[in-house]
Design an enzyme around this catalytic site. Structure first.
Site, PDB file in Angstrom:
ATOM      1  N   ASP A 266       0.867  -1.176   0.000  1.00 52.70           N
ATOM      2  CA  ASP A 266       0.000   0.000   0.000  1.00 52.70           C
ATOM      3  C   ASP A 266       0.907   1.231   0.000  1.00 52.70           C
ATOM      4  O   ASP A 266       2.136   1.135   0.083  1.00 52.70           O
ATOM      5  CB  ASP A 266      -0.988  -0.037   1.177  1.00 52.70           C
ATOM      6  CG  ASP A 266      -2.228   0.820   0.887  1.00 52.70           C
ATOM      7  OD1 ASP A 266      -2.184   1.643  -0.049  1.00 52.70           O
ATOM      8  OD2 ASP A 266      -3.237   0.693   1.612  1.00 52.70           O
TER       9      ASP A 266
HETATM   10  C1  BGC Z   1      -5.093   3.271   0.116  1.00 50.80           C
HETATM   11  C2  BGC Z   1      -5.325   2.263  -0.983  1.00 50.80           C
HETATM   12  C3  BGC Z   1      -5.242   2.952  -2.323  1.00 50.80           C
HETATM   13  C4  BGC Z   1      -3.900   3.617  -2.443  1.00 50.80           C
HETATM   14  C5  BGC Z   1      -3.658   4.284  -3.786  1.00 50.80           C
HETATM   15  C6  BGC Z   1      -3.848   4.104  -0.109  1.00 50.80           C
HETATM   16  O1  BGC Z   1      -3.778   5.163   0.781  1.00 50.80           O
HETATM   17  O2  BGC Z   1      -5.013   2.582   1.357  1.00 50.80           O
HETATM   18  O3  BGC Z   1      -6.568   1.644  -0.801  1.00 50.80           O
HETATM   19  O4  BGC Z   1      -5.452   2.024  -3.343  1.00 50.80           O
HETATM   20  O5  BGC Z   1      -3.802   4.594  -1.436  1.00 50.80           O
HETATM   21  O6  BGC Z   1      -4.396   5.424  -3.943  1.00 50.80           O
END
Ligand code: BGC
Length: 737
Positions: A266
């Site tokens: 993530d």
């Molecule tokens: C979130 C994810 C997301 C990623 C990209 C993160 O902060 O937890 O769910 O896909 O950002 O935007």
């Protein structure tokens, strides 16, 4: 039109992967593991250079097709090996045509519509050059304080598994290389929804048996559905953050499930390992993450900065790096990216088309849950109305109805409830609109006088209340889940006008709405319904459609009951009507032993406000004649369960028939009920239909005390009905031989 290409075979892909890998420098390999964030509207020159040098294999948040095409051209033609980019984006509930938030989609209990919605979103996103989405989010969410419950399919493993797999089929289409297919991403593996206290990013302490029985099944279903990628969660799971957790990523995901795609971290979740206190510095974080099985790093750059040194110091086996690169290249080849580097938006004529808006309307309509309808106040009959008051901060807000995570959504496409009500009732009915509060959080009563005047002069009032989109979503948890601001007082004030009051709630989570129930004749829960909120809500308010949504998550009475979910364990002292005495009814100096010992709250009891699976209709359905066959069988023999559903009301409607099972005795205690199947059926007035389900060994298997998955012989209860409180029951028994 977009044209079809032949699906490349696995053998051919593996051959190409090996040929590419054999030519790659270390920097190019690490490049394939590097996911670069680009600020909207900004394309740093050094990104172009990095792509040219093969040092950036994927980008996120570039949705301008000209920019995507420029980057893909550089990657395909100017880089040494011509490897195209993955272009990732959070396509969470629609792209331009915003659908209901996932929690709302779950309330429709309609996998087919969820699949169609994801297909539609994939095609719209693909028109911008996006070839990878960070969806579906299939975390089990049992805590409405957690802002990301909005992005989830709710509290239940089975529902989330079925809907998650449907979304994956929608995004990925008939094959990754087919036109308009985009790679999906099962996230966030795993346990993120159980963040302590509902605080985002919080610690997750889940025994392995519950991880496996509750939180992993949707992810297993995603892997089985062929999802191309997984995202490791931010969460610290039992002391080892998911992005450096070899048990989750290697033992389970690769070892047991044989997942062949790639795992992305993530956002910054690898550098976060230092903040968690798992490792001392970024270099150790890179080592921990790659060793654990995170193939690609999102945003932070520990792989780029430290893998060369770690390899030189022989702290990482080069085969580990090669395998991660293989996993990424395989997905790029499966997507057919090498054959389609340029995106021609004209090949995707359907963005925000009438068909897409119709689908958005259908999904929104089915997602609406009627919670209360005293004296059949709904549906309203436009021909009997002279005037209607439409009140509240969310009645006419094209932006807020889209909900969280709609970065590409276009509020200009939104049709608001106020607009749709006006269109439905026509010029004959006077519609008076009073916003009454600037936002849902307004604490003054400045707008109340006008609202009450409008309500007094109208035949009925419809209030649009709830939460703005900013109050749910990532990092937007709330400790109180009451209606914010002065909304309860607004309902009270409007009710005092003496006319019927209908409350429609737009929100990203279950709110504790019990205090409004005494003042609202009807309550319709709308979640954040997306661009077609207005027509969908108007169709329900005026009876063009009968409500058919069912809650995908338990509604607590007060926040202190949380976590509260239907598939709980029995405990040794379960609460019941007989065990409960409310705090107000306890006599002074009642001895400690004077009350019954039971798992309950003196001030809030033990029951939810509305149970999982609940939802009213404009008609009524009865369930009868449940039958199980065989009633006694060897483990492994499929059990068939059927019952007859009848529409005993005056109008046609859809019903979601639900099947629940209880395994009475287990080597580890089993939930008091578990959803194992559901069917959405349409019944005309007076019509009845048999619903039939099959329970396979797989449906009844669970991880027991020895952490292996099996069906344990014994007695089972099974219910079929319209919610998790269904009382039509039959029993069966499974024997060892
Ligand atoms: C979130 C994810 C997301 C990623 C990209 C993160 O902060 O937890 O769910 O896909 O950002 O935007």
């Amino acid at each position: 039109m977009v044209t079809a290409r032949a699906e490349p075979g696995a053998g051919a892909i593996d051959g190409r992967v090996e040929r590419l890998l054999g030519q790659m420098t270390l920097a190019e390999k690490i490049g394939q593991l590097t996911l670069v964030h680009v600020e909207p509207g900004e394309l740093p020159g050094d990104l172009r250079a990095a792509v040219r040098a093969g040092k950036a294999g994927a980008v996120l948040d570039v949705v301008d097709v000209a920019t995507v095409n420029e980057l893909q051209r550089i990657a395909a033609h100017d880089s040494r090996l011509g490897i195209p980019l993955l272009v990732g984006r959070d396509v969470i509930h629609g792209f331009k045509t915003v659908l209901p938030i996932p929690l709302g989609q779950a309330a429709a209990w309609n996998p087919d519509l969820v699949q169609q919605g994801a297909r539609m979103a994939a095609l719209e996103a693909a028109a911008s050059g996006v070839n990878w989405t960070f969806a579906p989010m299939i975390d089990i969410a049992r805590d409405p304080r957690w802002g990301r419950i909005a992005e989830s399919f709710g509290e239940d493993s089975h529902l989330a598994a079925v809907l998650g797999a449907a979304a994956i089929r929608g995004f990925q289409g008939d094959g990754l290389s087919r036109p308009g297919a985009i790679a999906a991403c099962a996230k966030h593996f795993v346990g993120y929804g159980a963040s302590e206290g509902g605080r985002d990013y919080g610690y997750v302490g889940i025994p392995e048996v519950d991880l496996r029985n509750v939180h992993m099944p949707p992810f297993r279903a995603a892997a089985d559905a062929g999802v191309a990628t997984f995202m490791a969660a931010f969460s610290d799971v039992n002391g080892v953050p998911a992005s450096a957790n070899p048990f989750l990523l290697r033992t389970v995901l690769r070892g047991e499930w044989k997942f062949p795609g790639f795992v992305v971290s993530d956002w910054d979740s690898i550098v976060d390992m230092v903040v968690h206190g798992l490792v001392a510095n970024d270099e150790e974080a890179a080592l921990a993450a790659l060793s654990a099985g995170v193939d690609m790093e999102m945003v932070s750059t520990t792989y780029r900065d430290h893998l060369p040194g770690l390899l030189a110091a022989k702290r990482i086996d080069p085969r580990l790096l090669d395998n991660a690169v293989r996993n990424v290249l395989r997905v790029k080849l499966q997507l057919g990216l090498f054959e389609r580097t340029a995106t021609d938006p004209a090949a995707y004529p359907g963005v925000a088309s009438a068909a897409n808006l119709a689908l958005a309307r259908e999904l929104a309509t089915q997602s609406l849950v009627l919670l209360q309808n005293r004296n059949g106040v709904l549906p309203l009959a436009p021909q009997r109305l002279h005037s209607l008051a439409v009140i509240g901060p969310l009645a006419d807000d094209a932006y807020e109805q889209l909900g969280t995570w709609a970065p590409d959504g276009d509020p200009a496409l939104s049709r608001t409830p106020l607009q749709a009500i006006r269109e439905t009732v026509g010029a004959r009915v006077t519609v008076r609109h009073v916003r009454a509060m600037a936002t849902t959080r307004t604490v003054t009563t400045a707008g109340f006088t006008e609202a009450v005047a409008a309500a007094s002069g109208a035949d009925a009032s419809v209030l649009f209340l709830g939460e703005e989109s900013i109050l749910s979503g990532e990092s937007h948890s709330r400790a109180s889940i009451d209606l914010p601001g002065n909304q309860l007082d607004l309902v009270r004030a409007v009710k005092r006008a003496g006319k019927p009051v209908i409350v429609v709630i737009l929100a990203g989570r279950p709110l504790t709405i019990e205090p409004i129930l005494a003042h609202a004749d009807a309550v319709l829960y709308a979640w954040h319904p997306g661009v077609m909120a207005g027509p969908a809500i108007a169709d329900i308010l005026f009876g063009v459609e009968s409500p058919s949504g069912k809650l995908p998550v338990t509604f607590p009475r007060v926040v202190g009951q949380v976590p509260l979910y239907y598939a709980h364990r029995s405990t040794g002292k379960p609460a019941s009507q007989a065990s409960f005495l409310h705090i107000d009814d306890i006599a002074a100096r009642t001895p400690q032993a004077g009350l019954k010992n039971a798992s309950q709250y003196l001030d809030a009891g033990y029951a939810p406000l509305y149970e999982f699976g609940y939802g009213l209709s404009y008609t009524s359905f009865t369930y009868a004649d449940i039958a199980v066959a065989p009633t006694r069988a060897r483990v492994g023999v499929p059990i068939s369960v059927r019952a007859v559903v009848r529409n005993v009301g005056q109008v046609a409607g859809d019903e979601v028939a639900q099947l629940y099972v209880r395994d009475l005795v287990g080597s580890v205690t089993r939930p008091v009920r578990e959803l194992k199947g559901f069917q959405r059926i349409h019944l005309e007035p007076g019509e009845s239909r048999e619903v039939a389900f099959q329970l396979s060994a797989d449906d009844l298997a669970f991880y027991g005390r020895d952490l292996t998955r099996a069906v344990e012989p014994g007695s089972f209860h099974v219910w079929i009905g319209g919610s998790s409180s269904a009382d039509l029951r039959a029993d069966f028994e499974l024997t060892a031989d």
